[in-house]
Design a protein around this motif. Structure first.
Motif, PDB file in Angstrom:
ATOM      1  N   PRO A   1       0.903  -1.288  -0.060  1.00 28.23           N
ATOM      2  CA  PRO A   1      -0.119   0.016   0.055  1.00 28.23           C
ATOM      3  C   PRO A   1       0.921   1.356  -0.086  1.00 28.23           C
ATOM      4  O   PRO A   1       1.978   1.207   0.572  1.00 28.23           O
ATOM      5  N   ARG A   2       0.459   2.030  -0.492  1.00 26.81           N
ATOM      6  CA  ARG A   2       0.997   3.513  -0.577  1.00 26.81           C
ATOM      7  C   ARG A   2       0.466   4.464   0.567  1.00 26.81           C
ATOM      8  O   ARG A   2      -0.803   4.971   0.830  1.00 26.81           O
ATOM      9  N   PHE A   3       1.323   5.013   1.432  1.00 27.11           N
ATOM     10  CA  PHE A   3       0.892   5.841   2.474  1.00 27.11           C
ATOM     11  C   PHE A   3       1.013   7.332   1.883  1.00 27.11           C
ATOM     12  O   PHE A   3       1.891   7.557   1.344  1.00 27.11           O
ATOM     13  N   SER A   4       0.264   8.342   2.495  1.00 26.51           N
ATOM     14  CA  SER A   4       0.460   9.841   2.377  1.00 26.51           C
ATOM     15  C   SER A   4      -0.117  10.413   3.740  1.00 26.51           C
ATOM     16  O   SER A   4      -0.750  10.005   4.718  1.00 26.51           O
ATOM     17  N   VAL A   5       0.497  11.614   3.751  1.00 23.29           N
ATOM     18  CA  VAL A   5       0.414  12.359   5.172  1.00 23.29           C
ATOM     19  C   VAL A   5      -0.096  13.640   4.811  1.00 23.29           C
ATOM     20  O   VAL A   5       0.631  14.431   4.041  1.00 23.29           O
ATOM     21  N   GLU A   6      -0.939  14.092   5.337  1.00 22.53           N
ATOM     22  CA  GLU A   6      -1.606  15.551   5.353  1.00 22.53           C
ATOM     23  C   GLU A   6      -1.333  16.096   6.636  1.00 22.53           C
ATOM     24  O   GLU A   6      -1.885  15.586   7.461  1.00 22.53           O
ATOM     25  N   VAL A   7      -1.026  17.371   6.574  1.00 23.68           N
ATOM     26  CA  VAL A   7      -0.994  18.299   7.898  1.00 23.68           C
ATOM     27  C   VAL A   7      -2.115  19.478   7.792  1.00 23.68           C
ATOM     28  O   VAL A   7      -1.750  20.193   7.126  1.00 23.68           O
ATOM     29  N   TYR A   8      -2.809  19.511   8.819  1.00 25.78           N
ATOM     30  CA  TYR A   8      -3.805  20.667   8.870  1.00 25.78           C
ATOM     31  C   TYR A   8      -3.370  21.200  10.239  1.00 25.78           C
ATOM     32  O   TYR A   8      -3.243  20.882  11.299  1.00 25.78           O
ATOM     33  N   GLN A   9      -2.998  22.689  10.196  1.00 23.70           N
ATOM     34  CA  GLN A   9      -2.858  23.260  11.276  1.00 23.70           C
ATOM     35  C   GLN A   9      -2.718  24.868  11.050  1.00 23.70           C
ATOM     36  O   GLN A   9      -2.914  25.152   9.919  1.00 23.70           O
ATOM     37  N   ASN A  10      -2.854  25.758  12.311  1.00 27.99           N
ATOM     38  CA  ASN A  10      -2.540  27.183  12.000  1.00 27.99           C
ATOM     39  C   ASN A  10      -1.274  27.313  12.713  1.00 27.99           C
ATOM     40  O   ASN A  10      -0.973  26.825  13.914  1.00 27.99           O
ATOM     41  N   GLU A  11      -0.300  27.412  11.932  1.00 28.29           N
ATOM     42  CA  GLU A  11       1.331  27.431  12.165  1.00 28.29           C
ATOM     43  C   GLU A  11       1.568  28.927  12.991  1.00 28.29           C
ATOM     44  O   GLU A  11       2.479  28.943  13.543  1.00 28.29           O
ATOM     45  N   TYR A  12       0.636  29.973  12.891  1.00 25.59           N
ATOM     46  CA  TYR A  12       1.021  31.301  13.469  1.00 25.59           C
ATOM     47  C   TYR A  12       0.739  31.113  15.237  1.00 25.59           C
ATOM     48  O   TYR A  12      -0.330  30.887  15.522  1.00 25.59           O
ATOM     49  N   LEU A  13       1.820  31.449  15.746  1.00 22.46           N
ATOM     50  CA  LEU A  13       1.715  31.756  17.214  1.00 22.46           C
ATOM     51  C   LEU A  13       1.933  33.181  17.573  1.00 22.46           C
ATOM     52  O   LEU A  13       2.762  33.975  17.034  1.00 22.46           O
ATOM     53  N   PRO A  14       1.263  33.759  18.752  1.00 17.14           N
ATOM     54  CA  PRO A  14       1.563  35.160  19.180  1.00 17.14           C
ATOM     55  C   PRO A  14       3.078  35.390  19.937  1.00 17.14           C
ATOM     56  O   PRO A  14       3.468  33.948  20.161  1.00 17.14           O
ATOM     57  N   VAL A  15       3.519  36.282  20.034  1.00 14.44           N
ATOM     58  CA  VAL A  15       4.972  36.497  20.681  1.00 14.44           C
ATOM     59  C   VAL A  15       4.951  35.740  21.846  1.00 14.44           C
ATOM     60  O   VAL A  15       3.891  36.038  22.717  1.00 14.44           O
ATOM     61  N   GLY A  16       5.743  34.911  22.316  1.00 14.33           N
ATOM     62  CA  GLY A  16       5.776  34.027  23.325  1.00 14.33           C
ATOM     63  C   GLY A  16       4.952  33.004  23.523  1.00 14.33           C
ATOM     64  O   GLY A  16       5.155  32.246  24.460  1.00 14.33           O
ATOM     65  N   GLY A  17       4.094  32.562  22.285  1.00 11.93           N
ATOM     66  CA  GLY A  17       3.491  31.458  22.365  1.00 11.93           C
ATOM     67  C   GLY A  17       4.117  30.331  22.167  1.00 11.93           C
ATOM     68  O   GLY A  17       5.343  30.181  21.527  1.00 11.93           O
ATOM     69  N   ARG A  18       3.939  29.109  22.605  1.00 12.75           N
ATOM     70  CA  ARG A  18       4.632  28.018  22.633  1.00 12.75           C
ATOM     71  C   ARG A  18       3.741  26.730  22.210  1.00 12.75           C
ATOM     72  O   ARG A  18       4.599  25.764  21.791  1.00 12.75           O
TER      73      ARG A  18
END
Length: 523
Positions: free
Chosen positions: A10-27
């Motif tokens: 079988p052939r695997f695939s990966v998709e990433v869903y996110q909001n990559e933006y963080l506020p200053v100091g966000g972790r």
């Protein structure tokens, strides 16, 4: 043009869903990882994995470009890690990073698998010797309670016969009778039989010997299944377990120890028939052994359920796949959870896999798709900085567990970008929001049912009302229907409910057993 045969892997695939933006100091960085397996050529069953808790395939991964070589993403700060793919930048604020060229949405050609289970296996009607690719052991409760009503045992025999008929030619199989001890019903001698018309007929004839009598010690059933599955050179090792009562002839610690010993050696689906069994025991077995759990309240439904479970097992093509999570120096993993087709917390199952990397077991795969929620805490940074917060890989160990490093199947990237744009940093990705709600839904149901059992009507009403609200908002219609059998819904959107004075035990147990089932994001 001569068509090429389908790849056995079988052939695997990966998709990433996110909001990559963080506020200053966000972790804290959250991402939903969608893993899809498609395009294999060995499955003998239908293309979509069946059975409770198994998701269908939203789309084939075939056709996506293969992964390029390792590289460093332009613009990553010094905290970024190795292996970042170029082109993994944000795709419009909080929007999902998806499709070809997304954050690591790259399939990698799968490794060679065990021989096709449909091919002829030496031994024919004899016992399994050479690799059969797959092996299954069916464990049937034969304790005394299975005799009440008398039709229960008959339905269990019929269901087991249906499962045997569903096992593909060449697959190794056995049947075990479980009471306060485990007894081989077929083929006997501590071995597995190789499925063909003759062995299937002999196995079904042997089922006539199944009769109720004795106690219940599920750990002994699982240990025998482990021994039998371990005797076959099979990549896919699976168990099907049926019980109708509590594990009364075994200490809970003993069952827990057996589950710990069997984890990673085979997967197992568990079913409770009737209403005299413990939900926590059955769901605990399925959780520990990466299988599914469900209730079959009416024994007449066993045949259809066993057929579905066995078809799903026959559709598995690749075993022992792990989700590998690498994080940069200074980062820490908060949790890793499967969130579709059901919620399963994998955080505590991490196995270290090198510097700053750990593997999380996912079991066997056929043509299917699953979603995972990854939460990582990274070092805070200033506006304009960005880093690779995590690298997600699907890996499979080499045959026999020796001979080299795990084979990579697919990978994806989770990013962190610090910004002073309040709108960008506070937006929640739709997939992350949805599955956060689904996890809360499962927790609310479990807390509400526990409160109801303990007589705390106020807390039960509040928790189950919240569950109704979440199920309605997310479109989880199946769970909403189950909740409506336990509470009277006054206002679904507001979560206003009243506890029902009388609830059928089967309805209560069905809600508890299926509380972790989720629905996917509507696109």
């Amino acid at each position: 043009m001569v068509p090429f045969p389908p790849s056995p892997a079988p052939r695997f695939s990966v998709e990433v869903y996110q909001n990559e933006y963080l506020p200053v100091g966000g972790r804290e960085v959250n991402a939903i990882i969608t893993v899809t397996s498609a395009g294999g050529g060995t499955a003998g069953g239908p293309g979509t994995a069946e059975g409770p808790g198994v998701a269908g395939v939203p789309g084939a991964a075939a056709g996506l470009g293969t992964a390029g070589g390792p590289g460093t993403a332009a613009g990553l700060g010094p905290m970024g890690g190795p292996g970042a793919a170029a082109g993994s930048g944000a795709s419009g604020g909080s929007g999902a990073v998806e499709g070809p060229g997304a954050a690591g949405g790259t399939p990698i050609p799968g490794p060679a698998l065990a021989p096709d289970p449909r091919q002829d296996v030496p031994g024919g009607s004899g016992r399994c010797g050479a690799s059969s690719g797959a092996a299954v052991v069916i464990m049937v409760d034969c304790s005394g309670s299975m005799g009440y009503p008398p039709t229960k045992m008959r339905h269990a025999r019929d269901a087991t016969a249906a499962a045997i008929d569903t096992v593909r030619d060449g697959v190794a199989f056995a049947v075990v009778a479980g009471t306060h001890k485990a007894v081989e019903v077929f083929p006997g001698g501590g071995r597995l039989a190789t499925a063909d018309p003759l062995t299937r007929a002999r196995a079904k004839e042997a089922l006539r010997g199944l009769s109720p009598g004795g106690g219940t010690a599920i750990g002994s059933w699982l240990l025998l299944a482990d021994q039998l599955l371990g005797s076959a050179d099979a990549a896919i090792r699976h168990g099907i377990l049926l019980t109708d009562g509590r594990n009364e002839h075994e200490e809970p610690e003993r069952l827990r120890a057996v589950l710990d010993a069997c984890a990673g050696r085979f997967t197992c689906d568990a079913r409770g028939v009737g209403t005299d069994w413990e939900v926590e025991e059955v769901t605990g077995i399925a959780s520990a052994l990466l299988g599914t759990a469900d209730i079959v309240a009416d024994p007449a439904g066993l045949r259809a359920d066993f057929t579905r479970m066995t078809k799903a097992a026959m559709g598995k093509e690749i075993a022992d796949v792990s989700l590998r999570l690498w994080t940069p120096k200074g980062a820490e993993v908060v949790y890793v959870k499967q969130v579709a087709p059901a919620v399963e917390d994998l955080t505590a199952r991490r196995v270290e896999a090198g510097p700053r990397a750990g593997d999380y077991p996912t079991g066997s795969w056929g043509e299917e798709s699953r979603d995972y929620h990854v939460c990582v805490r990274v070092p805070a940074a200033e506006t304009g900085r960005e880093m690779l917060a995590a690298r997600i890989s699907l890996v499979q160990p080499p045959p026999g567990g020796v001979g080299g490093p795990p084979s990579p199947l697919a990978q994806g990237l989770v990013r962190a970008v610090w910004t002073d744009d309040l709108a960008a940093s506070t937006a929640m990705n739709p997939q992350v929001a949805h599955y956060t709600g689904q996890a809360e839904l499962a927790q609310a149901i479990q807390a509400g049912m526990n409160a109801r059992k303990s007589g705390n009507a106020e807390q039960a009403t509040a928790k189950l009302g919240r569950a109704v609200q979440l199920a309605t908002a997310s479109g989880n219609e199946d769970t909403a229907k189950l909740l409506a059998k336990v509470v009277d819904v006054v206002d679904a959107a507001a979560g206003t409910v009243r506890l029902k004075a009388k609830v059928a035990e089967a309805d209560e147990m069905t809600l508890e057993t299926r509380s972790t089932k989720t629905v996917r994001v509507k696109k």
